[in-house]
Design an enzyme around this catalytic site. Sequence first.
Site, mmCIF file in Angstrom:
data_model
loop_
_atom_site.group_PDB
_atom_site.id
_atom_site.type_symbol
_atom_site.label_atom_id
_atom_site.label_comp_id
_atom_site.label_asym_id
_atom_site.label_seq_id
_atom_site.Cartn_x
_atom_site.Cartn_y
_atom_site.Cartn_z
ATOM 1 N N GLU B 45 0.869 -1.182 0.000
ATOM 2 C CA GLU B 45 0.000 0.000 0.000
ATOM 3 C C GLU B 45 0.893 1.214 0.000
ATOM 4 O O GLU B 45 1.693 1.405 0.914
ATOM 5 C CB GLU B 45 -0.861 0.026 1.265
ATOM 6 C CG GLU B 45 -1.958 -1.005 1.301
ATOM 7 C CD GLU B 45 -2.737 -0.907 2.609
ATOM 8 O OE1 GLU B 45 -2.669 0.132 3.286
ATOM 9 O OE2 GLU B 45 -3.393 -1.895 2.952
ATOM 10 N N ASP B 56 -6.032 8.804 10.586
ATOM 11 C CA ASP B 56 -4.707 8.320 10.946
ATOM 12 C C ASP B 56 -4.241 8.798 12.306
ATOM 13 O O ASP B 56 -4.516 9.927 12.718
ATOM 14 C CB ASP B 56 -3.690 8.747 9.881
ATOM 15 C CG ASP B 56 -3.813 7.908 8.621
ATOM 16 O OD1 ASP B 56 -3.688 6.668 8.745
ATOM 17 O OD2 ASP B 56 -4.063 8.471 7.549
ATOM 18 N N TYR B 170 -11.251 -4.332 3.376
ATOM 19 C CA TYR B 170 -10.327 -3.876 4.404
ATOM 20 C C TYR B 170 -11.106 -3.780 5.710
ATOM 21 O O TYR B 170 -11.975 -2.925 5.843
ATOM 22 C CB TYR B 170 -9.774 -2.501 3.997
ATOM 23 C CG TYR B 170 -8.604 -1.977 4.809
ATOM 24 C CD1 TYR B 170 -8.636 -1.943 6.201
ATOM 25 C CD2 TYR B 170 -7.469 -1.479 4.165
ATOM 26 C CE1 TYR B 170 -7.559 -1.452 6.930
ATOM 27 C CE2 TYR B 170 -6.386 -0.977 4.887
ATOM 28 C CZ TYR B 170 -6.440 -0.969 6.271
ATOM 29 O OH TYR B 170 -5.388 -0.460 6.978
#
Lengths: 405, 257
Positions: B45, B56, B170
Site C-alpha cells: 500500500e 490516521d 479492508y
Amino acid sequence: MQTEKRRIPALLPDKGGYFGDYGGRFVPETLVPALDDLAAAYQAAKADTAFWAKFEALSRDYSGRPTPLYLASGLSAQAGGADIFLKREDLAHTGAHKINNALGQGLLARRLGKRRIIAETGAGQHGVATAAVCAMLGLDCVIYMGEEDVRRQALNVFRIRLMGAEVRPVSSGSRTLKDAINEAIRDWVTNVGDSHYLLGSAVGPHPYPLMVRDFQSVIGKETRKQIMVKTGRLPDYIVACVGGGSNAIGIFHPFLEDKTVRLVGVEAAGGGIKSGRHAASLSAGRMGVLHGARSYLLQDSAGQISETHSISAGLDYPGVGPEHSYLKDSGRAKYVAVSDNEALEGFKLLSHIEGIIPALEPSHAIFYASKLAGSLKRGEVIVVNLSGRGDKDMDIVTKALGVKI
Amino acid sequence: MSRLATVFRPGRKALLSYVTVGYPDTTATLKVVPQLVAAGADVIELGIPFSDPMADGATIQKASHQALENGVTPDTCLEVAAKLSKEVTAPLVFMTYYNPVLSYGLEKFARECRRSGIAGLIIPDLPAEEGATLEAIAARHKLDLIYLLAPTSTDARVKTVAEHSRGFIYLVSVAGVTGAREGLPPGLEPFVGRVRKAARQPLCVGFGISTPEQAAQVSRFADGVIVGSRILQLMEADVSLAKVGDFVRQLRTAIDR
C-alpha cells in the site's frame, strides 16, 4: 443542474445530506453508523414537540432569548442611507450565537444516551458555549483547540476550564480550527460508543449541516417577527459573516423563500485575497472534500488543504458549510470578502458610534453593511447578524492597533 | 481479473505492508518497497500524503506531514508507482483521502493509476454510499476500489460493502485511528466471522497490528494482515532499512506458521 435549481431550497438537504452538489458524508466507515443513528435521532427529535418545548424553554430561561433587534441609528446616520438593524446575538448567554447549537445538540446527546461530549473550538466561543451546556446538563466535556488558538484566546480557555470542561491543545498541522476538528474526529472515531461530537458550525458530514442550521434558525425566525413589528415589512438585505457559516445560515434560512430579501455572506479576506493570506473559501476556493462534506474549499493544485489567515479566529477556516456553497451557485445568496483592516475599522466604528463592542467575526459584516447602507436609499432596511461580542478579542485588537493596556 | 486476486490463495495468508510515499524521502520509498517484497510482503500500500489525515494516528500523520514538506504530490506518487511496478511483481495499491483524488480528476487519476501499474485504491473517507462515481470509473480502468468495514458497521452496511468492494475488503480492527497498539481488540474474530457470512471477497485486517504475534493471531481467521505504522517507525529508527526488512520477515514467518 436545471432540476437542482427548481428545488425549493428551504427543503434541502435531500436524504443523503446533499444541497445540490454539496454536502454528503465523507467519513471513515467507523463513523457512518453513528451518523445514521444521529440522523435518525434528530429526525425523531425534530418531530417531537416535547423536545422543542425543552429547547425553547432553555433558550428563553438559560440563553436569554429572544435576543433584541436593535435599530442602530448612529451607525445608519453615519452611513447615510439605509437603516441598519443589528440582531443582538452578542447578548445571548456566553456572548455569541454558538449557544443555540450547543444547547440543541446537548439535549440531543442526552436523548441519545451519550454522556461524553467532544467539541472543537477556534476562537473559543463554541468551546465556551459547549462547556456551559455540558455543565448545565451534567455531561462530561472535552474541547479540542489548536495550540495557536489556545495562545490567542487564553481567556476563553480559562472560561472553559472554569465550567469543568477539559481543553486539549492540538499541535498538529496549522494548530488552528481545522486541526482541532481533525483531532475531534479522531477522538470520536475512537470513542464513538459513548461520545457525541458536538460540532460547532454548519459544516461536517450529514446530518450536521442540517442540524446546526435548524438550531441556529431561531435567529432568523426571531428576526422575521421583530422586523415585521418594527418596520411592517421584510428587510432588503441580510448581512452576516461566514467562516463555517452557522450564524449566517441561521439568519438566512427562514428568508430563503422571500426572494426580495437579498442575502449577503461576508468572508474573511485577511491580508487581501491577492496576498493568499485569507480564509475566503467561497470567494476564492474551489469544490473539494474536507471534514466529511463536499463544499467550496481553499486548497492547492494537488488537493492539499491550504493554511488560512484571518484576524478573527472564528473565520480562520479553509472550508465552508455545504448549504452556503449551494446558495452561492444557485445565486440565492451573494458572498463578499472583507479584510483584517476593514474588519478592524468596523470594530472601532460600532464601538464608537453605538457603544457596542462587536466580536471580530461580525465586525466583517458591520464594515460591509455600513458601506452598503451608504449606497442605498433612505428607508431601505439592512439587518446585520451581530453574532458575538468583542470581549474575547481585546488582546488581538490592542496588538493590531498598537495599544498597550 | 483483479490483479489482487492472484495474491489470495488457499492455504496462504497475505501480508500487506503500508508506506507513505516520500517518507522520510522519495528515495527511501523506492528503496524500501523492493525490500518489503523480498522479505515477504504480498501487497504494497503506497500512501499518498494528505494534509488532513483524519483516520490516521500520530505515526502516519507525522509521515504525511514530512512527505508534504518534501514536496510530494499525487504526480510524485504516480511516478514512484511506475518505477516500482517495473521492479516488483507484488501488486501496488494506493491509499489516500478523497480530496487529492477528486482534485486530480477522477477519470484522469484512474487512467494514470492504471498506467503506473496501480492495482487498487483504498480511500478511508469514501464510504460505499459516496463511491458510486469512482467505482464505475475505477472498474473501467481495471482498478479495484477497496472499501472498508469497521466493528461498528451494521449488518446492512456489511452487505452493501460485500456487494461493492473489489479485490478484498479492508477490515478496520478497532474503532479508532491507525497506529501501533499493545493488544488485539476483543471481538475481532467474531467481527471477521460476521463479515465472512456476507462476503465472498478475501478479508484483510488492519489498524493497530504491530507485532508478529498479533499478525499470527489475526492470520488464523483473516485472509490477510495489514501492517503500516510500525513499518514507518522502523524506517525512521534505522535508515539502513535493515530493521524493517527483519521485521517483515518475522511477520511472514509468523503468519506462515
